[in-house]
Motif scaffolding. Structure first.
Motif, PDB file in Angstrom:
ATOM      1  N   ILE A 165      30.571  42.916  25.709  1.00 30.28           N
ATOM      2  CA  ILE A 165      31.910  43.205  26.226  1.00 30.28           C
ATOM      3  C   ILE A 165      32.446  41.973  26.953  1.00 30.28           C
ATOM      4  CG2 ILE A 165      33.254  44.655  27.805  1.00 30.28           C
ATOM      5  CD1 ILE A 165      31.238  46.881  27.316  1.00 30.28           C
ATOM      6  N   PRO A 166      33.611  41.461  26.559  1.00 29.98           N
ATOM      7  CA  PRO A 166      34.143  40.234  27.186  1.00 29.98           C
ATOM      8  C   PRO A 166      34.377  40.414  28.686  1.00 29.98           C
ATOM      9  CG  PRO A 166      35.334  40.768  25.168  1.00 29.98           C
ATOM     10  CD  PRO A 166      34.467  41.952  25.480  1.00 29.98           C
ATOM     11  N   LEU A 167      33.952  39.444  29.441  1.00 28.31           N
ATOM     12  CA  LEU A 167      34.139  39.478  30.885  1.00 28.31           C
ATOM     13  C   LEU A 167      35.618  39.372  31.245  1.00 28.31           C
ATOM     14  CD1 LEU A 167      32.622  39.590  33.583  1.00 28.31           C
ATOM     15  CD2 LEU A 167      32.476  37.088  33.510  1.00 28.31           C
ATOM     16  N   GLU A 168      36.436  38.812  30.339  1.00 29.59           N
ATOM     17  CA  GLU A 168      37.859  38.641  30.600  1.00 29.59           C
ATOM     18  C   GLU A 168      38.571  39.979  30.827  1.00 29.59           C
ATOM     19  OE1 GLU A 168      36.320  35.046  28.790  1.00 29.59           O
ATOM     20  OE2 GLU A 168      36.200  37.167  28.244  1.00 29.59           O
ATOM     21  N   LEU A 169      38.065  41.049  30.214  1.00 28.60           N
ATOM     22  CA  LEU A 169      38.667  42.369  30.421  1.00 28.60           C
ATOM     23  C   LEU A 169      38.556  42.803  31.878  1.00 28.60           C
ATOM     24  CD1 LEU A 169      37.363  44.304  27.264  1.00 28.60           C
ATOM     25  CD2 LEU A 169      39.681  43.449  27.678  1.00 28.60           C
ATOM     26  N   GLU A 170      37.406  42.554  32.460  1.00 27.63           N
ATOM     27  CA  GLU A 170      37.203  42.920  33.863  1.00 27.63           C
ATOM     28  C   GLU A 170      38.004  42.001  34.789  1.00 27.63           C
ATOM     29  OE1 GLU A 170      32.958  43.650  34.764  1.00 27.63           O
ATOM     30  OE2 GLU A 170      32.686  43.560  32.603  1.00 27.63           O
ATOM     31  N   GLU A 171      38.098  40.739  34.420  1.00 29.64           N
ATOM     32  CA  GLU A 171      38.868  39.801  35.243  1.00 29.64           C
ATOM     33  C   GLU A 171      40.347  40.181  35.236  1.00 29.64           C
ATOM     34  OE1 GLU A 171      37.930  36.099  33.441  1.00 29.64           O
ATOM     35  OE2 GLU A 171      36.024  35.848  34.530  1.00 29.64           O
ATOM     36  N   ALA A 172      40.833  40.632  34.073  1.00 28.33           N
ATOM     37  CA  ALA A 172      42.234  41.067  34.003  1.00 28.33           C
ATOM     38  C   ALA A 172      42.451  42.319  34.844  1.00 28.33           C
ATOM     39  CB  ALA A 172      42.613  41.352  32.545  1.00 28.33           C
ATOM     40  N   ALA A 173      41.462  43.218  34.835  1.00 29.01           N
ATOM     41  CA  ALA A 173      41.573  44.431  35.650  1.00 29.01           C
ATOM     42  C   ALA A 173      41.535  44.101  37.134  1.00 29.01           C
ATOM     43  CB  ALA A 173      40.442  45.402  35.290  1.00 29.01           C
ATOM     44  N   MET A 174      40.748  43.090  37.505  1.00 34.15           N
ATOM     45  CA  MET A 174      40.687  42.668  38.913  1.00 34.15           C
ATOM     46  C   MET A 174      42.032  42.111  39.368  1.00 34.15           C
ATOM     47  SD  MET A 174      36.888  40.907  38.999  1.00 34.15           S
ATOM     48  CE  MET A 174      37.067  40.369  40.696  1.00 34.15           C
ATOM     49  N   ASP A 176      44.825  43.129  38.301  1.00 36.39           N
ATOM     50  CA  ASP A 176      45.696  44.296  38.461  1.00 36.39           C
ATOM     51  C   ASP A 176      45.312  45.162  39.649  1.00 36.39           C
ATOM     52  OD1 ASP A 176      47.176  43.585  36.274  1.00 36.39           O
ATOM     53  OD2 ASP A 176      45.999  44.789  34.864  1.00 36.39           O
ATOM     54  N   GLY A 177      44.233  44.795  40.351  1.00 34.82           N
ATOM     55  CA  GLY A 177      43.881  45.511  41.567  1.00 34.82           C
ATOM     56  C   GLY A 177      42.633  46.357  41.504  1.00 34.82           C
ATOM     57  N   ALA A 178      41.940  46.398  40.367  1.00 34.26           N
ATOM     58  CA  ALA A 178      40.711  47.177  40.256  1.00 34.26           C
ATOM     59  C   ALA A 178      39.598  46.508  41.054  1.00 34.26           C
ATOM     60  CB  ALA A 178      40.304  47.315  38.794  1.00 34.26           C
ATOM     61  N   LYS A 179      38.784  47.325  41.722  1.00 33.23           N
ATOM     62  CA  LYS A 179      37.710  46.782  42.562  1.00 33.23           C
ATOM     63  C   LYS A 179      36.433  47.594  42.359  1.00 33.23           C
ATOM     64  CE  LYS A 179      40.856  45.342  46.276  1.00 33.23           C
ATOM     65  NZ  LYS A 179      41.198  45.494  47.711  1.00 33.23           N
ATOM     66  N   GLY A 180      35.301  46.928  42.595  1.00 32.85           N
ATOM     67  CA  GLY A 180      34.011  47.596  42.631  1.00 32.85           C
ATOM     68  C   GLY A 180      33.719  48.449  41.400  1.00 32.85           C
ATOM     69  N   MET A 181      33.398  49.714  41.655  1.00 33.51           N
ATOM     70  CA  MET A 181      33.016  50.610  40.582  1.00 33.51           C
ATOM     71  C   MET A 181      34.186  50.986  39.680  1.00 33.51           C
ATOM     72  SD  MET A 181      29.860  50.737  40.873  1.00 33.51           S
ATOM     73  CE  MET A 181      29.596  51.913  39.556  1.00 33.51           C
ATOM     74  N   GLN A 182      35.412  50.726  40.116  1.00 33.52           N
ATOM     75  CA  GLN A 182      36.567  50.972  39.255  1.00 33.52           C
ATOM     76  C   GLN A 182      36.483  50.128  37.986  1.00 33.52           C
ATOM     77  OE1 GLN A 182      39.881  50.128  41.879  1.00 33.52           O
ATOM     78  NE2 GLN A 182      40.208  52.316  42.273  1.00 33.52           N
ATOM     79  N   LEU A 183      35.971  48.921  38.130  1.00 33.07           N
ATOM     80  CA  LEU A 183      35.818  48.047  36.965  1.00 33.07           C
ATOM     81  C   LEU A 183      34.902  48.683  35.931  1.00 33.07           C
ATOM     82  CD1 LEU A 183      35.407  44.584  38.732  1.00 33.07           C
ATOM     83  CD2 LEU A 183      37.381  45.393  37.436  1.00 33.07           C
ATOM     84  N   PHE A 184      33.858  49.316  36.436  1.00 34.24           N
ATOM     85  CA  PHE A 184      32.896  49.920  35.513  1.00 34.24           C
ATOM     86  C   PHE A 184      33.446  51.188  34.890  1.00 34.24           C
ATOM     87  CE2 PHE A 184      29.427  52.986  34.820  1.00 34.24           C
ATOM     88  CZ  PHE A 184      28.744  52.317  33.811  1.00 34.24           C
ATOM     89  N   TYR A 185      33.929  52.120  35.711  1.00 30.59           N
ATOM     90  CA  TYR A 185      34.330  53.430  35.204  1.00 30.59           C
ATOM     91  C   TYR A 185      35.654  53.404  34.439  1.00 30.59           C
ATOM     92  CZ  TYR A 185      30.544  55.728  37.676  1.00 30.59           C
ATOM     93  OH  TYR A 185      29.301  56.132  38.093  1.00 30.59           O
ATOM     94  N   LEU A 186      36.549  52.494  34.791  1.00 33.18           N
ATOM     95  CA  LEU A 186      37.855  52.462  34.125  1.00 33.18           C
ATOM     96  C   LEU A 186      37.915  51.494  32.947  1.00 33.18           C
ATOM     97  CD1 LEU A 186      40.230  52.542  37.235  1.00 33.18           C
ATOM     98  CD2 LEU A 186      39.493  54.449  35.800  1.00 33.18           C
ATOM     99  N   ILE A 187      37.097  50.443  32.995  1.00 35.28           N
ATOM    100  CA  ILE A 187      37.167  49.414  31.955  1.00 35.28           C
ATOM    101  C   ILE A 187      35.944  49.425  31.041  1.00 35.28           C
ATOM    102  CG2 ILE A 187      37.458  46.953  31.502  1.00 35.28           C
ATOM    103  CD1 ILE A 187      39.833  48.330  32.902  1.00 35.28           C
ATOM    104  N   VAL A 188      34.756  49.352  31.631  1.00 30.88           N
ATOM    105  CA  VAL A 188      33.538  49.175  30.832  1.00 30.88           C
ATOM    106  C   VAL A 188      33.041  50.488  30.232  1.00 30.88           C
ATOM    107  CG1 VAL A 188      31.130  48.408  30.890  1.00 30.88           C
ATOM    108  CG2 VAL A 188      32.873  47.166  32.184  1.00 30.88           C
TER     109      VAL A 188
END
Length: 276
Positions: A165-174, A176-188
């Motif tokens: 899974i590209p790390l860029e997806l999580e960086e884009a979510a960050m 937009d304001g996603a933090k911590g476990m939000q990155l995992f549950y909403l993106i990954v």
């Protein structure tokens, strides 16, 4: 000429697959046919079709093996075990992949190495230790053990999938304001659906059909899972073949239904996991 050879090869492959399929299905068909017959009919000709479709054996087996109680216990144990294995293993794999801690690799190798140890090697110590602290004869203790035995393989499968899974997806979510476990549950986690479904189905088939571990942990009759209920029922009514076979059919029906509904996820998960 080449097309003709290809068609002959396809026919031969189809015949071989058909033969193997029949060899695999004959025992199940034999049990199914005899589950509708009386003991007398089975003894006269076990290979013949039943003279009439009679559900008496199924009704009797349903009541005598306390099917509802065993089914409920199996359902509770399977659902909670599989849900916790999937959630905890995916979170563990995510941390092992994304966090660059020095001991992450060591933890991963230990978990993979633990899959080599056969359950029979730790069976007696497990029962003695947990029996000495009063953790036997409980569905929740059994669920705890299933989590321990099922996590290593699940982490291994999630680990390979998350790495793709590209790390860029999580960086884009960050951004937009996603933090911590939000990155995992909403993106990954949504992207893990194919492999998560594969792990869930494989664990459902394993836990639902497991006999050895529940037989060591669950002692009281009211705690028995469906395989245990079937075992004690079969031991009591061994001489009544029709009744015994009806009990076996009742036991495997839920797994067949689940597998038929969700089988596409197994294929998709295995294919995507191998590609990634």
């Amino acid at each position: 000429m080449m097309k003709k050879k290809g068609s002959i090869t396809s026919i031969i492959k189809f015949l071989f697959l058909g033969i193997f399929f029949l060899a695999y299905m004959v025992p199940f068909i034999f049990v199914l046919i005899n589950s509708f017959k009386s003991k007398k009919e089975i003894l006269l000709n076990p290979m013949a079709l039943p003279s009439k479709i009679n559900f008496t054996n199924f009704l009797t087996a349903f009541n005598k093996m306390d099917y509802v109680h065993g089914f409920t216990n199996s359902l509770i144990i399977t659902v909670f075990s599989v849900l916790l294995i999937v959630v905890l293993s995916s979170m563990t794999a995510y941390i092992l992949v994304r966090k660059k801690w020095k001991f992450n690799q060591a933890i991963f190798f230990v978990m993979v190495a633990s899959m080599i140890i056969p359950f029979q090697a730790i069976m007696i110590p497990l029962v003695r230790i947990y029996g000495s602290i009063g953790m036997l004869n409980s569905k929740w203790a059994l669920i705890y053990m299933y989590i321990g035995f099922g996590t290593s393989l699940a982490v291994f499968m999630f680990h390979g999938f998350i790495k793709s899974i590209p790390l860029e997806l999580e960086e884009a979510a960050m951004i937009d304001g996603a933090k911590g476990m939000q990155l995992f549950y909403l993106i990954v986690f949504p992207l893990l659906k194919p492999i998560a479904m594969t792990i869930a189905i494989l664990d459902v088939l394993w836990i639902w059909n497991d006999f050895l571990l529940p037989s060591l942990v669950l002692i009281a009759p009211e705690q028995r899972t469906l395989p245990l209920s079937t075992f004690y029922f079969y031991g009591t009514y061994t001489a009544d073949y029709g009744l015994s076979m009806a009990g076996l059919i009742l036991t495997i029906i839920p797994v067949i239904i689940i597998y038929l509904i969700l089988q596409k996820y197994i294929i998709n998960g295995v294919l995507q996991g191998s590609i990634k």
